[in-house]
Design an enzyme around this catalytic site. Structure first.
Site, PDB file in Angstrom:
ATOM      1  N   THR A 194     -81.483-101.771  39.257  1.00 48.04           N
ATOM      2  CA  THR A 194     -80.042-101.722  38.968  1.00 48.04           C
ATOM      3  C   THR A 194     -79.724-100.394  38.314  1.00 48.04           C
ATOM      4  OG1 THR A 194     -80.101-102.482  36.654  1.00 48.04           O
ATOM      5  CG2 THR A 194     -80.109-104.178  38.372  1.00 48.04           C
ATOM      6  N   ASP A 195     -78.464-100.092  38.178  1.00 44.23           N
ATOM      7  CA  ASP A 195     -78.079 -98.995  37.303  1.00 44.23           C
ATOM      8  C   ASP A 195     -77.860 -99.589  35.901  1.00 44.23           C
ATOM      9  OD1 ASP A 195     -77.387 -96.558  36.243  1.00 44.23           O
ATOM     10  OD2 ASP A 195     -75.962 -96.029  37.806  1.00 44.23           O
ATOM     11  N   TRP A 196     -77.524 -98.730  34.985  1.00 42.35           N
ATOM     12  CA  TRP A 196     -77.445 -99.024  33.547  1.00 42.35           C
ATOM     13  C   TRP A 196     -76.623-100.286  33.244  1.00 42.35           C
ATOM     14  CZ3 TRP A 196     -79.915 -96.278  29.722  1.00 42.35           C
ATOM     15  CH2 TRP A 196     -79.453 -96.414  28.419  1.00 42.35           C
ATOM     16  N   ASP A 244     -76.068-103.006  34.558  1.00 47.82           N
ATOM     17  CA  ASP A 244     -75.112-103.480  35.557  1.00 47.82           C
ATOM     18  C   ASP A 244     -75.156-104.970  35.840  1.00 47.82           C
ATOM     19  OD1 ASP A 244     -73.278-101.513  36.167  1.00 47.82           O
ATOM     20  OD2 ASP A 244     -74.761-100.357  37.277  1.00 47.82           O
TER      21      ASP A 244
END
Ligand code: BGC
Length: 761
Positions: free
Chosen positions: A305-307, A309
């Site tokens: 995932t991104d930060w 998310d």
């Protein structure tokens, strides 16, 4: 029945038991598969979910002691939560390789005390060199690399970045960026390769090769993470992490091919976009992650995932009413690792979801296998931490020289009235403007820190533009005053008065350092104080050379007419000023070409490959006043001047009529018709004359950068095949429709004809 058929059937029956035996035993031809299955079969659920959990290093620091790990927090992360991955740079900024090594060894000492001793995979945003390591070579940001139009050069520079990341004991980079910005105001445009699918695909694949080489486990290679899958750069507003509307047809034609090419080049991981497409956050989209990415594109690596998310699915996007639902949605959509990044709610919720049978063990095993496979491929079990001593070329002069070459090939000459450039070293210059005297404006964000605000401290041995001028022509020939900062007036009158002693005004404008949401803007115009400075200087009748250092094309049409020359530097990195100065004084002949359309007006943001109906006014009014034209970028994609001139002759195609099996050879003679050696980017565009989906005015299909001595002619040859004629039709099928196409190179063009339609589901 034919004898051969009977023999085949008998043979397969004879082989059957051994085939099924092989399957039962889980023996695969790939030794890594066997290692992964063996390890997984011995792992507890906690150990598995731990592998899927990624924590930021700053969450493990001691309170009030930046950069120092808190033993208890580290133990909790490794022993209680059994985390598989850590990311980010510790506070307060970029460590030196030795310090990185100490940190990685401190973590290793803990994982070595666990039962399975599974190594951590440490990930970092090394996006223009090992940009979180003090002393590393910082290259031009990706948008500048795109402007070189030289994939081989990009690969070589990236190989240095890989080496220096490993010299920092880190095996995994969150790079390259495959975003396709659809709005020039987007605060991360400069992290991308610009607006074109083909150029981006070529450059991205070159970066994957540079980072990973043929063997990602080699001690000078790192695993890549393609980001941000998918549609992240397409926000309608141009603001970071705001919604995108992208029809599937468009997504398949323009966005997906960039990923496909990099996946085929062997990319090991993919980061999901923090945005949403058509109302569905990508982190919650089973269609995007599992069906398209993993099944259709056959991506075998792991998805991170991104930060934060997954948490945002609940708190920001509101598609999950609880954190538990958010975790379930995204793991079932196909996410393999969560960039948590600073608490263990993901771990706890997922543990409970699996225990309650709401997330099947098969999904967990799939995720963990993908992660472990990359750890084995990186050889982390044998060499979990590399040693900076084995990297004597870290920051070496030859690596620095590559950054200089990249910068000098990316800087793009956009205007050169009356050949004012290059100027003589004997002349006197006034340097003014906010970007003239700081490394922050050369490097931008993701440089030593997230927002890049400490470039002047870390790169204090590197030259700012002002310093590079003084170095080149002597202090006595240089006067400097900033006049304005990016956001405020300082003393414009002083800039004006100091022009008295100068032969040339070097006006350095652009943007401050930023990335992500802090870089959002409400206005694409360059800032007001900079406009005022430019307009005040324009009244003086002195030649002005405008130097732009900016992450995205800020509109300059209010004063561009009054500039005698314009050089776009993008964010050229630590050697950028040296390269720029060598261009200004003619030691380097510029060869960069724009990787995007530079807009003239805020309401005319068309891409070069626009549709005919995006510029109706142009054909109907036939009025040549600039503001009447609907398609009238300040400078067009692919544009960039040289100190020499090139002429194009003899466009030849080896056949006019094409069928399914054919490929066409296209040749063209390019001559250096000036008196200086120079580099030219030969660009081949195709135009589909008529199609069932409105065709683009032109589409880039091939390019090659060549060098020519004065008078020299080179014949450049390109092959194009049926795939180059295809687009995605309304049923989301790739199709080449019969009819005429125009091949365009430079000012020349020729028609080819496809005889029969070809479709592919
Ligand atoms: C960015 C990513 C980056 C990640 C880790 C996020 O905020 O969107 O591009 O890789 O942080 O630093």
């Amino acid at each position: 029945m034919r004898i051969s058929t009977i023999i085949t059937i008998l043979l397969s029956i004879a082989l059957l038991p051994s085939c099924s035996f092989r399957k039962q035993e889980g023996i695969s031809s790939d030794p890594i598969d066997a290692k992964v299955s063996k390890l997984i079969s011995s792992m507890t659920l906690e150990e598995k979910i731990g592998q899927m959990t990624q924590i930021t290093i700053t969450a493990l620091e001691k309170e009030g002691e930046p950069g120092i790990l808190d033993k208890n927090k580290l133990r909790e992360a490794i022993h209680k939560y059994k985390i598989g991955s850590i990311l980010n740079t510790p506070n307060p900024g970029a460590p030196k390789p030795k310090r990185w090594n100490a940190i990685l060894n401190e973590i290793l000492a803990e994982t070595n005390q666990t039962d399975k001793k599974i190594p951590i995979i440490y990930g970092i945003d090394a996006i223009h060199g090992a940009s979180y390591t003090d002393g590393a070579v910082l290259f031009p940001q990706q948008i500048g690399m795109a402007a070189t139009w030289d994939a081989e050069l990009v690969e070589k520079c990236t190989a240095i970045a890989a080496y220096e990341t490993r010299a920092s004991s880190i095996p995994w980079v969150f790079s390259p960026d495959l975003d396709l910005p659809r709005h020039p105001a987007w605060s991360r445009l400069w992290e991308s390769f610009g607006e074109d699918t083909y150029l981006s695909s070529q450059m991205a694949a070159a970066m994957v090769k540079g980072f990973q080489g043929d063997d990602v486990g080699a001690s000078d290679k790192v695993a890549t993470c393609l980001k941000h899958y998918i549609g992240y750069g397409s926000t309608t507003t141009g603001k970071d992490r705001t919604p995108s509307i992208i029809p599937e047809r468009v997504l398949r034609q323009h966005d997906l091919p960039i990923y496909e090419k990099s996946i085929n080049a062997g990319a090991k991981s993919i980061m999901i976009s923090s945005g949403e497409i058509n109302g569905i956050p990508v982190h919650a989209s089973k269609k995007m992650i599992t069906e398209i990415l993993k099944d259709e594109l056959d991506f075998k690596g792991f998805v991170v995932t991104d930060w934060q998310d997954i948490i945002y699915l609940h708190t920001r996007h509101k598609v999950a009413s609880t954190m538990r639902e958010a975790v379930k949605k995204s793991v079932m959509a196909g996410v393999d690792m969560s960039m948590v990044p600073d608490n263990y709610s993901f771990f706890e919720e997922l543990f409970s979801l699996v225990s309650d049978g709401e997330v099947p063990m098969s999904r967990i095993d799939d995720a963990v296998s993908r992660i472990l496979r990359v750890k084995f491929e990186l050889d982390l079990f044998r060499t979990p931490v590399t040693d900076p001593k084995d990297y004597p070329d870290f920051g070496s002069p030859s690596s620095v020289a590559m950054s200089y070459i990249a910068a000098s090939q990316s800087i793009t000459l956009l205007k050169n009235t009356d050949k004012i450039l290059p100027i003589s070293k004997e002349s006197k210059v006034l340097i003014t403007g906010p970007t003239a005297n700081s490394m922050k404006y050369l490097n931008g964000g993701w440089s030593y820190t997230w927002q890049g605000e400490k470039s002047d401290e870390y790169a204090n041995d590197k030259l700012t533009i002002l310093e590079a001028f003084k170095n080149k022509i002597g202090e006595q020939n240089v006067t400097y005053t900033p006049g304005v900062s990016i956001f405020e007036e300082i003393d414009i009158a002083k800039s004006v008065s100091l022009t008295n002693n100068a032969d040339y005004i070097i006006l350095c404008l652009g943007e401050h350092n930023y990335t992500e949401t802090p870089g959002d803007i409400n206005d694409l115009m360059i800032t007001e104080p900079q406009i005022k400075l430019a307009q005040a200087l324009a009244k003086l009748n002195k030649p002005i050379i405008l130097i732009l250092n900016e992450g995205r094309p800020r509109i300059i049409s209010q004063f561009e007419n009054d500039m005698n020359a314009v050089l776009q530097c993008y964010l050229p990195g630590n050697e950028g000023a040296r390269a720029l100065i060598d261009i200004v004084y003619g030691d380097i002949n510029p060869s960069g070409k724009l990787p995007y359309n530079y807009p003239r007006y805020a309401n005319s943001l068309q891409k070069y490959n626009r549709k005919y109906t995006e510029s109706l006014g142009d054909t109907e009014q036939n009025d040549d006043a600039d503001y009447q034209k609907s398609y009238n970028p300040q400078y067009e994609f692919g544009y960039g001047l040289s100190y020499t001139t090139f002429s194009y002759k003899n466009l030849n195609i080896d056949k006019i009529f094409m069928s399914k099996e054919d490929s066409i050879q296209i040749t063209i003679d390019v001559q250096n018709s000036g008196i200086r050696t120079g580099k030219e980017v030969v660009q081949l565009y195709l135009k589909d004359m008529f199609a069932s989906i409105t065709p683009e005015v032109k589409t880039l299909k091939r390019f090659r950068k060549i060098e020519l001595q004065p008078g020299e002619i080179k014949t450049v040859s390109f092959m194009i095949g049926i795939d180059d004629l295809k687009f995605v039709n309304e049923n989301n099928e790739w199709v080449a429709e019969s009819g005429e196409f125009e091949v365009m190179i430079g000012p020349l063009s020729k028609k080819i004809v496809l005889e029969k339609e070809l479709k592919e589901p």
